[in-house]
Design an enzyme around this catalytic site. Structure first.
Site, PDB file in Angstrom:
ATOM      1  N   GLU A 167      59.527  48.236  16.303  1.00  0.00           N
ATOM      2  CA  GLU A 167      58.307  47.442  16.167  1.00  0.00           C
ATOM      3  C   GLU A 167      57.053  48.256  15.867  1.00  0.00           C
ATOM      4  O   GLU A 167      56.121  48.311  16.677  1.00  0.00           O
ATOM      5  CB  GLU A 167      58.073  46.617  17.442  1.00  0.00           C
ATOM      6  CG  GLU A 167      59.205  45.666  17.774  1.00  0.00           C
ATOM      7  CD  GLU A 167      58.854  44.728  18.938  1.00  0.00           C
ATOM      8  OE1 GLU A 167      57.827  44.939  19.590  1.00  0.00           O
ATOM      9  OE2 GLU A 167      59.624  43.784  19.168  1.00  0.00           O
ATOM     10  N   GLU A 352      66.515  42.036  19.320  1.00  0.00           N
ATOM     11  CA  GLU A 352      65.938  41.546  20.579  1.00  0.00           C
ATOM     12  C   GLU A 352      65.689  40.056  20.452  1.00  0.00           C
ATOM     13  O   GLU A 352      65.236  39.587  19.403  1.00  0.00           O
ATOM     14  CB  GLU A 352      64.576  42.206  20.899  1.00  0.00           C
ATOM     15  CG  GLU A 352      64.647  43.639  21.336  1.00  0.00           C
ATOM     16  CD  GLU A 352      63.273  44.236  21.639  1.00  0.00           C
ATOM     17  OE1 GLU A 352      62.337  43.484  22.001  1.00  0.00           O
ATOM     18  OE2 GLU A 352      63.137  45.461  21.489  1.00  0.00           O
TER      19      GLU A 352
END
Ligand code: FCB
Length: 453
Positions: A167, A352
């Site tokens: 991320e 995720e």
């Protein structure tokens, strides 16, 4: 025999964690401090002053935790390496004791038939590198590639799936623009450079892997589909800006070799011009893309918002998690299809997906978490739907294996399939974890027969 299972036999069923969030003992055995260690130890930075000093004590309890993965029927586990355990100063001297921890963990996973997916950077930059400018220093790409090479040499004989960065959007938005995550800077003029150097670091690690790695390497991004609140031009333009900033800022350079044009509008005078040669290098072919998906955003034009001039319109009729994130499973199908259309086709993993909910106290050794179970079921169905629409989805990793240190929220938000009692470190599999174990055992068949409540 004809296999009618909804998911193929080689589908990866995993759970994900990250080093600083679960390991504890951040300075043990010669490790150096990370930016998260320093940030959490600065008063006022995390809720209730929580730190990762103990966390889930996974550094000492990893055997028990790998056994829990076995009890959940997982065939994959995504975790991250703490850079400053391996290189206490961030570069130069290797701390073998730190590296040994990950060697033991990987061996134990393989003994249990669990495939490791290793993330090299999940936000915990060595503090000493931050003191030299961190991701704002152009040398950071080289530091990262050198660190990555050490891990490839140590583990590539056993690790088949590598992730460079987790991320980058959050690293920069939280760490360099809004200042709510480590290293806590708030500098719109610096943020684009941090993004650019992260992308250069990603590319340098991929190139290093091509030179000596034998398996697969990819990137993990957090994506959140954006939908306009109304059909007005202003809301539509705001949605495009939000989409460029969140979803295309990193993927366009990686797959198309250019930044989205909206970024110049969003950053204004703070948007630099980057060398074309950098963008050529950033566009390295990847073996897969990992997508972290939690929620969607309905967007409206909002002159008061900085720097996007776009804000979220809360959907009051929808369920929201403990972090006030809207539960919207359809968005997962939408974003997987969007990535495949815009950048693919390419192999995808959901790296995720999960939800923070208040978990009611245990009754006699059980931990019931129906809201999380529904979240999981509906998102797994959305993933299946994407596969049926032609998306090359190869695996799903629930966030998270364990309740853990949720960054600036400290221990106040629980995402685990397994409950952790932070006073005793006792682990209890929640009903969502049992549900997931059943889904995995049936290759997804129980998802189709499940109740519709
Ligand atoms: C993601 C992070 C992960 C965790 C979840 C809830 O953005 O990658 O570490 O904090 O959110």
């Amino acid at each position: 025999m004809l296999d009618l299972s909804p998911f193929p036999a080689d589908f990866l069923w995993g759970a994900a964690t990250s080093a600083y969030q679960i390991e504890g003992s951040p300075l043990a055995d010669g490790a150096g401090p990370s930016i998260w260690h320093e940030f959490a130890h600065t008063p006022g930075r995390t809720r209730d002053g929580d730190t990762g000093d103990i966390a889930c004590d996974h550094y000492h309890r990893y055997r028990e935790d790998v056994a829990l993965m076995g009890a959940l029927n997982l065939n994959a586990y995504r975790f991250s390496i703490s850079w400053s355990r391996v290189l206490p100063e961030g570069c130069g001297r290797v701390n073998t004791l730190g590296l040994d921890f990950y060697q033991r963990l990987v061996d134990m996973l393989l003994e249990q038939g669990i495939q490791p997916m290793v993330t090299l950077y999940h936000w915990d930059l060595p503090a000493l590198l931050d003191h030299r400018g961190g991701w704002l220093n152009p040398d950071s790409a080289g530091w990262f590639a050198d660190y990555a090479r050490i891990l490839f040499r140590a583990l590539d004989d056993r690790v088949k799936l590598w992730v460079t960065l987790n991320e980058p959007w959050v690293v920069v938005d939280g760490g360099y623009l809004q200042g709510v995550l480590a290293p806590g800077q708030r500098n719109v003029f610096a943020a684009p450079y941090a993004s650019h150097h992260l992308l250069r670091a990603h590319a340098a690690a991929v190139q290093a892997y091509r030179a000596e790695g034998h398996h697969q390497i990819g990137l993990v991004v957090n994506l959140e589909p954006k939908y306009p609140a109304t059909e007005t031009l202003a809301d539509f333009a705001a949605t495009m800006r939000a989409d460029a900033y969140w979803n295309r800022q990193y993927l366009d350079p990686v797959f198309l070799g250019a930044y989205p044009p909206e970024l110049a509008e969003i950053f204004g005078a703070a948007w630099p011009s980057f060398p074309a040669a950098d963008l050529d290098k950033i566009r390295q072919p990847l073996d897969f893309l990992g997508i972290n998906y939690y929620s969607r955003q309905v967007v409206q034009h909002d002159p008061g918002d900085w720097p996007l001039k776009a804000s979220r319109v809360r959907q009051p009729r929808q369920t929201h998690t403990g972090l006030d994130w809207e539960v919207y499973p359809q968005g997962l199908t939408d974003i997987l299809e969007w990535v495949t259309r815009r950048y693919g086709p390419l192999p995808l993993y959901i790296t995720e997906n999960g939800a923070a909910f208040y978990d009611p106290p245990h009754v006699e050794g059980t931990a019931a978490d129906p809201l999380r179970q529904h979240y999981l079921r509906d998102h797994l169905r959305a993933a299946l739907e994407a596969r049926r629409k032609g998306v090359d989805l190869r695996g799903y990793f629930a966030w998270s294996l364990l309740d853990n240190f949720e960054w600036a929220y400290g221990y106040s938000q629980r995402f685990g399939l397994v409950h952790v009692n932070y006073a005793t470190q006792q682990r209890t599999i929640k009903t969502s974890g049992q549900f997931y174990a059943d889904v995995i055992r049936s290759h997804g068949a129980t998802l189709e027969s499940g109740t519709e409540d």
